[in-house]
Write a protein that holds these residues in place. Structure first.
Motif, mmCIF file in Angstrom:
data_model
loop_
_atom_site.group_PDB
_atom_site.id
_atom_site.type_symbol
_atom_site.label_atom_id
_atom_site.label_comp_id
_atom_site.label_asym_id
_atom_site.label_seq_id
_atom_site.Cartn_x
_atom_site.Cartn_y
_atom_site.Cartn_z
ATOM 1 N N UNK A 125 -0.530 0.589 1.940
ATOM 2 C CA UNK A 125 0.557 -0.229 2.475
ATOM 3 C C UNK A 125 0.102 -1.659 2.729
ATOM 4 N N UNK A 126 -1.105 -1.804 3.230
ATOM 5 C CA UNK A 126 -1.650 -3.146 3.502
ATOM 6 C C UNK A 126 -1.728 -3.971 2.226
ATOM 7 N N UNK A 127 -1.984 -3.282 1.091
ATOM 8 C CA UNK A 127 -2.082 -3.980 -0.191
ATOM 9 C C UNK A 127 -0.729 -4.061 -0.913
ATOM 10 N N UNK A 128 0.354 -3.629 -0.257
ATOM 11 C CA UNK A 128 1.690 -3.800 -0.807
ATOM 12 C C UNK A 128 2.213 -2.655 -1.645
ATOM 13 N N UNK A 129 1.528 -1.498 -1.652
ATOM 14 C CA UNK A 129 1.959 -0.362 -2.485
ATOM 15 C C UNK A 129 2.996 0.483 -1.738
ATOM 16 N N UNK A 130 4.155 0.657 -2.357
ATOM 17 C CA UNK A 130 5.197 1.510 -1.808
ATOM 18 C C UNK A 130 5.421 2.757 -2.653
ATOM 19 N N UNK A 131 5.059 2.703 -3.926
ATOM 20 C CA UNK A 131 5.192 3.846 -4.829
ATOM 21 C C UNK A 131 3.829 4.526 -4.945
ATOM 22 N N UNK A 132 3.663 5.607 -4.195
ATOM 23 C CA UNK A 132 2.350 6.253 -4.099
ATOM 24 C C UNK A 132 2.461 7.705 -4.547
ATOM 25 N N UNK A 133 1.613 8.102 -5.492
ATOM 26 C CA UNK A 133 1.593 9.471 -5.993
ATOM 27 C C UNK A 133 0.407 10.252 -5.456
ATOM 28 N N UNK A 134 0.382 11.529 -5.776
ATOM 29 C CA UNK A 134 -0.637 12.463 -5.261
ATOM 30 C C UNK A 134 -1.160 13.313 -6.415
ATOM 31 N N UNK A 169 -13.284 18.598 16.007
ATOM 32 C CA UNK A 169 -12.606 17.838 14.954
ATOM 33 C C UNK A 169 -13.281 16.471 14.867
ATOM 34 N N UNK A 170 -13.929 16.200 13.731
ATOM 35 C CA UNK A 170 -14.727 14.985 13.579
ATOM 36 C C UNK A 170 -13.930 13.925 12.814
ATOM 37 N N UNK A 171 -13.878 12.696 13.328
ATOM 38 C CA UNK A 171 -13.109 11.630 12.662
ATOM 39 C C UNK A 171 -13.634 11.316 11.265
ATOM 40 N N UNK A 172 -12.739 10.802 10.426
ATOM 41 C CA UNK A 172 -13.096 10.300 9.101
ATOM 42 C C UNK A 172 -13.084 8.775 9.150
ATOM 43 N N UNK A 173 -13.632 8.164 8.123
ATOM 44 C CA UNK A 173 -13.529 6.708 7.969
ATOM 45 C C UNK A 173 -13.198 6.421 6.504
ATOM 46 N N UNK A 174 -12.659 5.233 6.238
ATOM 47 C CA UNK A 174 -12.298 4.871 4.869
ATOM 48 C C UNK A 174 -13.338 3.903 4.323
ATOM 49 N N UNK A 175 -13.985 4.311 3.234
ATOM 50 C CA UNK A 175 -14.985 3.464 2.586
ATOM 51 C C UNK A 175 -14.290 2.679 1.470
ATOM 52 N N UNK A 176 -13.960 1.418 1.758
ATOM 53 C CA UNK A 176 -13.172 0.608 0.818
ATOM 54 C C UNK A 176 -14.068 0.012 -0.262
ATOM 55 N N UNK A 177 -13.628 0.180 -1.526
ATOM 56 C CA UNK A 177 -14.384 -0.336 -2.657
ATOM 57 C C UNK A 177 -13.463 -1.212 -3.519
ATOM 58 N N UNK A 178 -13.477 -0.990 -4.834
ATOM 59 C CA UNK A 178 -12.777 -1.935 -5.727
ATOM 60 C C UNK A 178 -11.625 -1.294 -6.487
ATOM 61 N N UNK A 179 -10.990 -0.267 -5.906
ATOM 62 C CA UNK A 179 -10.003 0.486 -6.689
ATOM 63 C C UNK A 179 -8.562 0.307 -6.217
ATOM 64 N N UNK A 180 -8.324 -0.565 -5.238
ATOM 65 C CA UNK A 180 -6.971 -0.787 -4.751
ATOM 66 C C UNK A 180 -6.605 -2.254 -4.925
ATOM 67 N N UNK A 181 -5.603 -2.510 -5.752
ATOM 68 C CA UNK A 181 -5.163 -3.885 -6.035
ATOM 69 C C UNK A 181 -4.128 -4.328 -5.007
ATOM 70 N N UNK A 182 -4.214 -5.590 -4.630
ATOM 71 C CA UNK A 182 -3.211 -6.154 -3.736
ATOM 72 C C UNK A 182 -2.025 -6.626 -4.562
ATOM 73 N N UNK A 183 -0.842 -6.100 -4.224
ATOM 74 C CA UNK A 183 0.390 -6.469 -4.938
ATOM 75 C C UNK A 183 1.049 -7.641 -4.221
ATOM 76 N N UNK A 184 1.269 -8.718 -4.934
ATOM 77 C CA UNK A 184 1.876 -9.902 -4.305
ATOM 78 C C UNK A 184 3.393 -9.781 -4.295
#
Length: 344
Positions: free
Chosen positions: A177-186, A329-344
């Motif tokens: 969502x932060x990168x502007x994606x609204x159409x998300x698949x699984x 229950x142990x928390x997770x974290x998100x390891x951000x790399x280069x696979x999410x494009x920001x949509x303008x």
């Protein structure tokens, strides 16, 4: 000066085993080759074996060998494919070694019950993943001290450690969502083995669907149901991409396990789809499969060393007589790399 730890490392055995062998404790079950290797290493390092005084407590009374079994939900072939479970087992063995706890691997026999290849007493068992009621009962033939890692078959009966999947999925959707994606698949299996190994809705899909439903963005047609392996993810994603016009594709996919990334990337390459220029990806488990992909894939990171430390702690509590099971229950974290494009 050489220490027991030094000898154990070079001889590839536990510190407890070194101590008992060097004290000539013949009640410990080791092969003649192992016993010779320990003495050879000790001699090479110049380690001096202290002789016990006459009134000294016998070796077997000085220290008790603590031994635990490790059982995995998947057979060897599947475990080798999904390195997440290998990482969990390795972390458990390392955590046990640091506490001078011996480990043995349990295997399924032809009746589907867990056994070990040596005749030894077990003080506890770590179960990695989900198990049937019959399999859990086979554990109890050896010990009542059970700890389940990455599953929780019965919170009122057993100690367990699980990841905070809800938190992890919130992190995934927030990144998209932060990168502007609204159409998300699984991409992943809709049903997986959980409580006592019965098939239920995968918790990752459950939270994925609920979070997007709350935002009015969930699309069932963008859920690609496949087995949790590279071959199936490749086949089903390729089929999806071929059967839909590119304008109907989501701009991003969540892949529910790293083990599927090679198949997902192969399908995208065959369709000349670039990551992240054309489709963005986030996956789950954060193993080398996502880290070393081209491009590296953003992934939900599971704190595997913390799982192992907690499992050993829960086991020790049971040895000390704790009667009240705990679920961590142990928390997770998100390891951000280069696979999410920001949509303008």
């Amino acid at each position: 000066m050489a220490t027991l730890k030094d000898i154990a490392g070079l001889a590839n055995v536990s510190i407890t085993t070194v101590s008992r062998v060097l004290k000539n404790d013949h009640e410990i079950s080791v092969t003649p080759e192992t016993r010779k290797r320990i003495f050879d290493v000790a001699n090479e390092l110049g380690y001096k074996v202290k002789k016990r005084k006459e009134k000294e407590v016998p070796a077997q009374a000085e220290e008790k060998v603590i031994r635990v079994g490790i059982a995995q939900m998947f057979e060897k072939e599947r475990v080798l494919e999904d390195i997440y479970y290998l990482m969990l087992k390795s972390a458990l063995e390392e955590a046990c070694f640091s506490k001078n706890i011996d480990t043995v691997t349990l295997f399924r026999n032809e009746d589907g019950e867990f056994v070990m290849h040596e005749d030894a007493k077990l003080d506890g068992i770590f179960g990695i993943g989900c198990f049937t009621t019959k399999e859990i009962e086979s554990f109890k033939r050896y010990t009542k001290n059970l700890v389940f890692v990455d599953s929780s078959p019965d919170e009122e009966t057993y100690f367990s450690i699980v990841p905070n999947v809800h938190l992890g999925m919130n992190q995934v959707i927030a990144e998209f969502s932060k990168k502007g994606h609204e159409k998300i698949g699984y991409v992943g299996s809709k049903l997986i083995y959980q409580k006592s190994k019965y098939l239920i809705l995968d918790s990752r899909l459950y939270y994925f669907r609920n979070i997007l439903n709350d935002r009015g963005r969930y699309q069932e047609e963008w859920v690609i149901d496949c087995e949790m392996n590279s071959k199936s993810s490749y086949e089903q994603l390729l089929l999806f991409l071929k059967n839909k016009d590119q304008s109907e594709w989501p701009s991003a996919f969540f892949v529910s396990s790293d083990v599927m990334i090679p198949g997902v990337m192969k399908a995208l390459r065959e369709m000349k789809v670039r990551v992240p220029e054309d489709i963005s990806l986030v996956t789950y488990n954060d193993t080398k499969l996502s880290e070393l992909s081209d491009p590296p894939i953003t992934s939900v990171h599971i704190l595997i060393p913390e799982f192992a430390k907690a499992a050993v702690q829960f086991f020790m509590e049971q040895l000390e007589g704790s009667m009240y099971p705990k679920k961590l229950v142990i928390p997770c974290s998100l390891n951000c790399r280069a696979s999410v494009k920001e949509i303008k």
